[in-house]
Design a protein around this motif. Structure first.
Motif, PDB file in Angstrom:
ATOM      1  N   PHE A  60       0.860  -1.156  -0.156  1.00  0.00           N
ATOM      2  CA  PHE A  60       0.085   0.123   0.103  1.00  0.00           C
ATOM      3  C   PHE A  60       1.036   1.187   0.257  1.00  0.00           C
ATOM      4  CE2 PHE A  60      -3.508  -2.730   1.407  1.00  0.00           C
ATOM      5  CZ  PHE A  60      -4.519  -2.230   0.475  1.00  0.00           C
ATOM      6  N   ALA A  61       1.965   1.314   0.787  1.00  0.00           N
ATOM      7  CA  ALA A  61       2.871   2.403   0.808  1.00  0.00           C
ATOM      8  C   ALA A  61       3.281   2.525  -0.613  1.00  0.00           C
ATOM      9  CB  ALA A  61       4.009   2.253   1.712  1.00  0.00           C
ATOM     10  N   SER A  62       3.812   1.627  -1.510  1.00  0.00           N
ATOM     11  CA  SER A  62       4.361   1.582  -2.703  1.00  0.00           C
ATOM     12  C   SER A  62       3.238   2.329  -3.705  1.00  0.00           C
ATOM     13  CB  SER A  62       4.767   0.234  -3.173  1.00  0.00           C
ATOM     14  OG  SER A  62       5.978  -0.241  -2.275  1.00  0.00           O
ATOM     15  N   ILE A  63       2.024   1.575  -3.778  1.00  0.00           N
ATOM     16  CA  ILE A  63       1.104   2.039  -4.781  1.00  0.00           C
ATOM     17  C   ILE A  63       0.445   3.574  -4.315  1.00  0.00           C
ATOM     18  CG2 ILE A  63      -1.018   1.146  -3.772  1.00  0.00           C
ATOM     19  CD1 ILE A  63      -1.704  -0.198  -6.613  1.00  0.00           C
ATOM     20  N   ARG A  93      17.289   1.193  -1.310  1.00  0.00           N
ATOM     21  CA  ARG A  93      17.436   1.235   0.021  1.00  0.00           C
ATOM     22  C   ARG A  93      16.047   1.466   0.624  1.00  0.00           C
ATOM     23  NH1 ARG A  93      18.796   5.695   3.200  1.00  0.00           N
ATOM     24  NH2 ARG A  93      19.012   6.720   1.387  1.00  0.00           N
ATOM     25  N   LYS A  94      15.514   2.335   0.302  1.00  0.00           N
ATOM     26  CA  LYS A  94      13.979   2.811   0.840  1.00  0.00           C
ATOM     27  C   LYS A  94      13.035   2.138   0.068  1.00  0.00           C
ATOM     28  CE  LYS A  94      15.331   7.283   2.148  1.00  0.00           C
ATOM     29  NZ  LYS A  94      14.987   8.757   2.174  1.00  0.00           N
ATOM     30  N   THR A  95      12.163   1.175   0.898  1.00  0.00           N
ATOM     31  CA  THR A  95      11.301   0.237   0.196  1.00  0.00           C
ATOM     32  C   THR A  95      10.149   1.117  -0.463  1.00  0.00           C
ATOM     33  OG1 THR A  95      10.115   0.024   2.388  1.00  0.00           O
ATOM     34  CG2 THR A  95      11.521  -1.983   1.707  1.00  0.00           C
ATOM     35  N   GLU A  96       9.835   2.319   0.157  1.00  0.00           N
ATOM     36  CA  GLU A  96       8.705   3.205  -0.340  1.00  0.00           C
ATOM     37  C   GLU A  96       9.124   3.690  -1.781  1.00  0.00           C
ATOM     38  OE1 GLU A  96      11.135   5.996   2.690  1.00  0.00           O
ATOM     39  OE2 GLU A  96      10.575   3.853   2.439  1.00  0.00           O
ATOM     40  N   ASN A  97      10.433   3.615  -2.248  1.00  0.00           N
ATOM     41  CA  ASN A  97      10.948   3.993  -3.461  1.00  0.00           C
ATOM     42  C   ASN A  97      11.175   2.700  -4.507  1.00  0.00           C
ATOM     43  OD1 ASN A  97      10.861   6.806  -2.920  1.00  0.00           O
ATOM     44  ND2 ASN A  97      12.907   6.728  -2.243  1.00  0.00           N
ATOM     45  N   ALA A  98      10.944   1.552  -4.034  1.00  0.00           N
ATOM     46  CA  ALA A  98      11.293   0.347  -4.746  1.00  0.00           C
ATOM     47  C   ALA A  98      10.032  -0.111  -5.671  1.00  0.00           C
ATOM     48  CB  ALA A  98      11.618  -0.657  -3.729  1.00  0.00           C
ATOM     49  N   TRP A  99       9.614   0.807  -6.610  1.00  0.00           N
ATOM     50  CA  TRP A  99       8.391   0.351  -7.347  1.00  0.00           C
ATOM     51  C   TRP A  99       8.521   1.122  -8.780  1.00  0.00           C
ATOM     52  CZ3 TRP A  99       6.443   4.721  -9.426  1.00  0.00           C
ATOM     53  CH2 TRP A  99       6.600   6.293  -8.364  1.00  0.00           C
ATOM     54  N   LEU A 100       7.806   0.733  -9.537  1.00  0.00           N
ATOM     55  CA  LEU A 100       7.917   1.108 -11.118  1.00  0.00           C
ATOM     56  C   LEU A 100       6.390   1.299 -11.494  1.00  0.00           C
ATOM     57  CD1 LEU A 100       9.223   1.931 -14.032  1.00  0.00           C
ATOM     58  CD2 LEU A 100       9.597  -0.661 -13.997  1.00  0.00           C
ATOM     59  N   LEU A 101       5.869   2.236 -12.162  1.00  0.00           N
ATOM     60  CA  LEU A 101       4.506   2.255 -12.784  1.00  0.00           C
ATOM     61  C   LEU A 101       4.469   2.375 -14.152  1.00  0.00           C
ATOM     62  CD1 LEU A 101       1.460   2.165 -12.466  1.00  0.00           C
ATOM     63  CD2 LEU A 101       1.457   4.838 -11.698  1.00  0.00           C
ATOM     64  N   THR A 102       4.007   1.786 -15.112  1.00  0.00           N
ATOM     65  CA  THR A 102       3.858   1.829 -16.426  1.00  0.00           C
ATOM     66  C   THR A 102       2.528   2.090 -16.674  1.00  0.00           C
ATOM     67  OG1 THR A 102       3.750  -0.418 -16.715  1.00  0.00           O
ATOM     68  CG2 THR A 102       6.021   0.345 -16.590  1.00  0.00           C
ATOM     69  N   TRP A 103       2.459   2.729 -18.004  1.00  0.00           N
ATOM     70  CA  TRP A 103       0.921   2.907 -18.567  1.00  0.00           C
ATOM     71  C   TRP A 103       1.158   2.965 -20.193  1.00  0.00           C
ATOM     72  CZ3 TRP A 103       3.259   7.017 -16.005  1.00  0.00           C
ATOM     73  CH2 TRP A 103       3.340   8.018 -16.581  1.00  0.00           C
ATOM     74  N   GLY A 151      -0.767   0.421 -15.806  1.00  0.00           N
ATOM     75  CA  GLY A 151      -0.015  -0.960 -15.444  1.00  0.00           C
ATOM     76  C   GLY A 151       0.724  -1.536 -16.660  1.00  0.00           C
ATOM     77  N   PRO A 152       1.514  -2.526 -16.392  1.00  0.00           N
ATOM     78  CA  PRO A 152       1.560  -3.167 -14.869  1.00  0.00           C
ATOM     79  C   PRO A 152       2.251  -2.157 -14.027  1.00  0.00           C
ATOM     80  CG  PRO A 152       2.265  -4.667 -16.732  1.00  0.00           C
ATOM     81  CD  PRO A 152       2.216  -3.238 -17.198  1.00  0.00           C
ATOM     82  N   PHE A 153       2.274  -2.777 -12.516  1.00  0.00           N
ATOM     83  CA  PHE A 153       2.852  -1.933 -11.446  1.00  0.00           C
ATOM     84  C   PHE A 153       3.782  -2.745 -10.773  1.00  0.00           C
ATOM     85  CE2 PHE A 153       2.511  -1.364  -6.924  1.00  0.00           C
ATOM     86  CZ  PHE A 153       3.220  -0.164  -6.688  1.00  0.00           C
ATOM     87  N   TYR A 154       4.902  -2.675 -10.749  1.00  0.00           N
ATOM     88  CA  TYR A 154       6.054  -3.368 -10.079  1.00  0.00           C
ATOM     89  C   TYR A 154       6.391  -2.865  -8.576  1.00  0.00           C
ATOM     90  CZ  TYR A 154       6.645  -4.326 -15.074  1.00  0.00           C
ATOM     91  OH  TYR A 154       6.277  -4.638 -16.404  1.00  0.00           O
ATOM     92  N   SER A 155       6.314  -3.667  -7.579  1.00  0.00           N
ATOM     93  CA  SER A 155       6.787  -3.401  -6.334  1.00  0.00           C
ATOM     94  C   SER A 155       7.714  -4.609  -5.736  1.00  0.00           C
ATOM     95  CB  SER A 155       5.398  -3.272  -5.301  1.00  0.00           C
ATOM     96  OG  SER A 155       5.634  -2.896  -4.227  1.00  0.00           O
ATOM     97  N   ALA A 156       8.927  -4.116  -5.210  1.00  0.00           N
ATOM     98  CA  ALA A 156       9.997  -5.064  -4.939  1.00  0.00           C
ATOM     99  C   ALA A 156       9.295  -5.951  -4.053  1.00  0.00           C
ATOM    100  CB  ALA A 156      11.013  -4.353  -4.313  1.00  0.00           C
ATOM    101  N   GLY A 157       9.695  -7.265  -4.000  1.00  0.00           N
ATOM    102  CA  GLY A 157       9.246  -8.252  -2.835  1.00  0.00           C
ATOM    103  C   GLY A 157       7.744  -8.405  -2.859  1.00  0.00           C
TER     104      GLY A 157
END
Length: 382
Positions: free
Chosen positions: A13-16, A287-297, A265-271
């Motif tokens: 939820f933090a990532s999205i 390092r920061k999990t809140e920055n470990a994401w990638l959103l595409t459209w 989408g897709p949305f990528y979130s580490a782990g």
């Protein structure tokens, strides 16, 4: 993904939340291509607001449900069952709230329970979570399985002397768990509408007040049929040219000149997600999990290159038909059934650095237009 894995749920939820906030920042950036195309930006923003409201509701809902599932191997968004349950709960929220004590009453009961039982009031906490969830649903519009069309603009094509509408609607594709936004530019040749909206010099009649946005298609005689058409023709499995062609065939008086589909989408979130092992492996090193994401459209577009005029004969007649342009020289465009398309990727600076340091940036992003978030700024085309 089960609620028991609380840390994973919290991270997701933090990532999205961060990704959708980043997209909102991008849409408001004066240098972004979608900001410059004000119509596209204007269309996407309210649907993004709906999606953010849905995410907020789902986050509250995990306080009293047994599990919460996302499409880990595909889109990275919550599975369609969650969308259906949210829509059902929205329709019954008022009735259910009436059967639950007020938040203040629940707090008093919780304090009393703790003092008397010397234990945590789990049952009351669950009731409180359900109340907060139902109240959240009532605070704003959510991203439903299908969001009815609305007319957001109206003007006149001075060459054809027809009014045209820009109409938008939304859909959450169940098979691919993808939220999508549609927008279409449609000319209307209905005699009554032309007479009412178009002046003799080919202008929009200033004496007719149109309070935009208008729920449904602006033409009231076709609005119900258009709603039904959109609900049946919004699947991701249908290409934009198929949808536009179906619209052209189903309505003699409507002439689709352009159709856009924005697929989030897709949305990528580490782990959390498993939709691309290499991307997720690199994101896991951020390092920061809140920055470990990638959103595409992806923005897909099909437009009409010509209109074959109607043929009226003594025995039969043929309505006007659009000739849609497909870029057959581009294999991907031909596969998508579009005149053109754009792929976009939004990524935090930390995650982009990780991909770049691993030598994977070029391979991962390929033909994507990359937008990197750093603080409250978005740098595009890096």
């Amino acid at each position: 993904m089960k609620v028991a894995a609380s840390s994973a749920v919290a991270q997701y939820f933090a990532s999205i939340h961060a990704a959708l906030a980043g997209l909102e920042l991008f849409l408001g950036d004066r240098n972004s291509p979608l900001y410059r195309n004000t119509v596209v930006g204007e269309v996407i923003v309210p649907y993004l607001g709906r999606l953010k409201a849905s995410i907020d509701c789902w986050e509250n809902r995990i306080g009293f449900v047994d599990q919460f599932r996302i499409s880990r191997a595909e889109s990275g968004f919550p599975v369609f069952q969650n969308v259906l349950e949210l829509e059902n709960d929205r329709q019954t929220a008022a009735k259910r709230l009436a059967d639950i004590p007020t938040a203040d009453a629940l707090r008093d009961e919780m304090v009393d329970f703790i003092l008397r039982q010397k234990a945590f009031p789990e049952a009351l906490q669950t009731r409180m979570a359900e109340r907060l969830y139902l109240e959240q649903i009532g605070k704003g519009e959510i991203f439903s399985p299908f969001i009815l069309p609305e007319t957001i603009r109206v003007a006149v094509n001075s060459k054809t002397m027809r009014p045209y509408y820009i109409v938008s609607w939304g859909a959450f594709d169940g098979a691919n768990t993808l939220p999508m936004v549609y927008m279409a530019t449609i000319e209307d040749s209905s005699e009554k509408i032309v007479e009412m909206l178009v002046t003799e010099d080919g202008k929009l009649n200033p004496q007719v007040e149109v309070p935009l946005p208008v729920g449904g298609l602006l033409n009231p005689d076709l609005a119900s049929r258009f709603d039904d058409f959109a609900s049946k023709n919004s699947s991701y499995s249908l290409t934009p040219v198929t949808i536009a062609t179906n619209l052209d065939k189903d309505f003699d008086e409507l002439h689709p000149k352009q159709l856009r589909r924005i697929v989030l989408g897709p949305f990528y979130s580490a782990g959390i997600t498993e939709n691309n092992a290499r991307i997720n492996d690199i994101l896991s090193k951020v390092r920061k999990t809140e920055n470990a994401w990638l959103l595409t459209w992806t923005v897909q577009e099909v437009f009409s290159k010509a209109e074959r005029p109607a043929k009226r004969g003594f025995w039969s007649s043929t309505p006007a038909q659009e000739e849609f342009h497909i870029d057959t020289a581009n294999l991907e465009a031909a596969r998508m059934g579009v005149s053109s398309y754009e792929k976009h990727a939004l990524v935090p600076h930390d995650a982009y650095q990780a991909l770049y340091a691993a030598g994977e940036a070029e391979q991962v992003f390929g033909d994507y237009k990359v937008h990197v978030i750093s603080g409250n700024q978005v740098v595009s085309e890096v």
